[in-house]
Design an enzyme around this catalytic site. Structure first.
Site, PDB file in Angstrom:
ATOM      1  N   SER A  89      81.087  21.704  -2.318  1.00 20.35           N
ATOM      2  CA  SER A  89      79.679  21.694  -2.970  1.00 20.35           C
ATOM      3  C   SER A  89      79.320  23.158  -2.906  1.00 20.35           C
ATOM      4  CB  SER A  89      78.433  21.173  -2.067  1.00 20.35           C
ATOM      5  OG  SER A  89      78.423  21.608  -0.847  1.00 20.35           O
ATOM      6  N   THR A 198      75.121  21.888  -1.682  1.00 16.18           N
ATOM      7  CA  THR A 198      74.698  23.289  -1.303  1.00 16.18           C
ATOM      8  C   THR A 198      74.796  23.438  -0.026  1.00 16.18           C
ATOM      9  OG1 THR A 198      73.363  23.251  -3.542  1.00 16.18           O
ATOM     10  CG2 THR A 198      72.606  24.754  -1.944  1.00 16.18           C
ATOM     11  N   THR A 216      75.854  27.862  -3.556  1.00 17.46           N
ATOM     12  CA  THR A 216      76.367  26.677  -3.987  1.00 17.46           C
ATOM     13  C   THR A 216      77.274  27.028  -5.118  1.00 17.46           C
ATOM     14  OG1 THR A 216      75.456  24.704  -4.855  1.00 17.46           O
ATOM     15  CG2 THR A 216      74.109  26.412  -5.700  1.00 17.46           C
ATOM     16  N   ARG A 226      74.982  27.013 -16.754  1.00 16.84           N
ATOM     17  CA  ARG A 226      73.735  26.437 -16.288  1.00 16.84           C
ATOM     18  C   ARG A 226      73.486  27.085 -14.958  1.00 16.84           C
ATOM     19  NH1 ARG A 226      72.804  23.610 -10.718  1.00 16.84           N
ATOM     20  NH2 ARG A 226      71.156  22.188 -11.055  1.00 16.84           N
ATOM     21  N   VAL A 227      72.259  27.501 -14.650  1.00 17.40           N
ATOM     22  CA  VAL A 227      71.822  28.084 -13.246  1.00 17.40           C
ATOM     23  C   VAL A 227      70.924  27.325 -12.325  1.00 17.40           C
ATOM     24  CG1 VAL A 227      70.555  29.787 -11.892  1.00 17.40           C
ATOM     25  CG2 VAL A 227      72.420  30.451 -13.731  1.00 17.40           C
ATOM     26  N   GLY A 228      71.306  26.761 -11.182  1.00 19.26           N
ATOM     27  CA  GLY A 228      70.331  25.925 -10.555  1.00 19.26           C
ATOM     28  C   GLY A 228      69.378  26.752  -9.808  1.00 19.26           C
ATOM     29  N   ASP A 229      68.894  25.964  -8.697  1.00 28.52           N
ATOM     30  CA  ASP A 229      67.788  26.629  -7.862  1.00 28.52           C
ATOM     31  C   ASP A 229      68.179  27.446  -6.922  1.00 28.52           C
ATOM     32  OD1 ASP A 229      68.883  24.304  -6.786  1.00 28.52           O
ATOM     33  OD2 ASP A 229      67.254  23.950  -5.273  1.00 28.52           O
ATOM     34  N   THR A 249      68.240  21.921  -0.615  1.00 27.44           N
ATOM     35  CA  THR A 249      69.421  21.387  -1.449  1.00 27.44           C
ATOM     36  C   THR A 249      69.161  20.018  -2.065  1.00 27.44           C
ATOM     37  OG1 THR A 249      70.046  20.173   0.579  1.00 27.44           O
ATOM     38  CG2 THR A 249      70.929  22.298   0.489  1.00 27.44           C
ATOM     39  N   GLY A 250      69.825  19.913  -3.316  1.00 21.40           N
ATOM     40  CA  GLY A 250      69.583  18.513  -4.010  1.00 21.40           C
ATOM     41  C   GLY A 250      69.427  18.955  -5.431  1.00 21.40           C
ATOM     42  N   GLY A 252      68.618  20.767  -8.447  1.00 28.53           N
ATOM     43  CA  GLY A 252      68.058  22.038  -8.740  1.00 28.53           C
ATOM     44  C   GLY A 252      66.850  22.197  -9.570  1.00 28.53           C
TER      45      GLY A 252
HETATM   46  N1  GLY Z   1      70.639  22.749  -5.642  1.00 34.97           N
HETATM   47  C1  GLY Z   1      71.831  22.998  -6.101  1.00 34.97           C
HETATM   48  C2  GLY Z   1      71.758  23.059  -7.558  1.00 34.97           C
HETATM   49  O1  GLY Z   1      71.090  22.272  -8.247  1.00 34.97           O
HETATM   50  O2  GLY Z   1      72.296  23.972  -8.163  1.00 34.97           O
END
Ligand code: GLY
Length: 353
Positions: A89, A198, A216, A226-229, A249-250, A252
């Protein structure tokens, strides 16, 4: 990080409240006035993080006990997972995007200096946490992305490496084979192969200095770019020296919509315990979720977790969905906590049964 780069950088520059969440104010402690609330500061050496950060929080606390900076300690903690090929992850061995390329995100904050740093879509560097920290320490910016983030890292002396392990490549190929039953790939019965794992660590010293970091490989098999949170300040992590720190985590996308980690810190500023603040943020996420992602009872079809500590030495964590009995038996629904000489997993509260 090798020594020469280090010196280069140095040169440049259910909603129940758990027992631990009950404040024990004493009038001799410094009082920080914050808007219409006041927080009794009673910090202790403490680190919290996602479940996979158990070794990391232990390392972070051990470093802080030796007088190290909380962000340095937290980064060294998450690097254990970034460098571990078995953690799929994050970092080296993380699951790739839909083209089979590993793209990494990370962000960090440093309470004492009120600085932040982040990288998004970073390829070829095993430890995005260190690159995010370099953005924080060396630049007047907060986020660098893509090829330019890699160029920045290479200029600092980071090595470019192939991050796709054989295990991650096989998982990606399995996903690809099962994308569409009518395509030209032969299918097997792989189900729900997506993951948003993450690693997060929030760290606080005995003096009340705080650092936070989240790193992550993001959503597995994501659309490239794609960029997450995780690299978004206020979503993947956030800290305020006067209040505390939080990370997530989870899923994003859900966390970005709620500015989740910022929200957790703001709820703690208003007087909520870390655990209650995490639950409040999850509630806010539900309120900000489009119907497509909710079931007929209004329960999200995804999971999300928050972890938090405050300057009173309290901590907590909460998850959106109660883990299955089987997952609970296997240590699911827990988060990592470390105090000097005591690293452990603690149960998280959950919003929905
Ligand atoms: N929390 C990780 C992501 O969604 O990229």
């Amino acid at each position: 990080m090798n020594t020469s780069r280090k010196s280069f950088i140095k040169t440049l520059g259910a909603l129940g409240v758990m027992p631990w969440a009950i404040a024990q104010p004493t009038s001799s402690k410094p009082r920080v006035e914050l808007g219409n609330s006041s927080i009794i500061s009673n910090p202790k050496t403490l680190a919290v993080g996602s479940r996979n950060a158990l070794r990391g929080v232990e390392r972070a606390v051990s470093m802080m006990s030796e007088g190290k900076d909380p962000l340095d300690a937290a980064v060294e903690g998450v690097k254990i997972q970034e460098l571990d090929p078995n953690d799929m992850s994050v970092g080296y061995g993380g699951l790739p995007n839909e083209h089979g390329v590993v793209q990494l995100d990370a962000s960090c904050m440093h309470g004492p200096t009120k600085r932040a740093g982040a990288v998004g879509c970073l390829e070829g560097i095993k430890t995005p946490s260190e690159v995010a920290k370099a953005v924080l320490e060396l630049t007047d910016h907060i986020m660098l992305v893509g090829d330019d983030a890699k160029t920045f890292a290479l200029q600092l002396g980071f090595e470019e490496e192939d991050l796709l392990t054989e295990r991650a490549r096989e998982a990606w190929l399995r996903w690809k084979r099962n994308l569409n039953p009518n395509d030209n790939w032969l299918n097997d019965d792989e189900s729900n192969p997506y993951s948003t794992g993450t690693v997060h660590i929030s760290a606080c010293t005995q003096q009340g200095d705080i650092g936070s970091i989240t790193t992550t490989s993001g959503l597995s098999y994501k659309i490239p770019g794609r960029v997450g949170d995780s690299p978004i300040i206020g979503a993947g992590q956030y800290c305020d020296q006067r209040v505390g720190s939080a990370g997530s985590t989870g899923r994003g996308e859900a966390n970005i919509m709620a500015c989740g980690s910022f929200y957790v810190v703001e709820r703690m500023r208003s007087g909520e315990s870390p655990e209650q603040a995490c639950l409040s943020a999850l509630q806010r996420v539900v309120e900000m979720t489009e119907p497509r992602l909710l079931d007929e009872n209004g329960k999200p079809r995804f999971n999300l977790n928050y972890y938090a500590l405050n300057v009173q030495g309290e901590f907590g964590g909460a998850t959106m969905l109660k883990p299955s009995d089987r997952a609970l038996d296997n240590g699911g629904g827990t988060f990592a906590v470390a105090e000097p000489g005591n690293a452990r997993l603690e149960p998280m509260a959950w919003l929905f049964d």
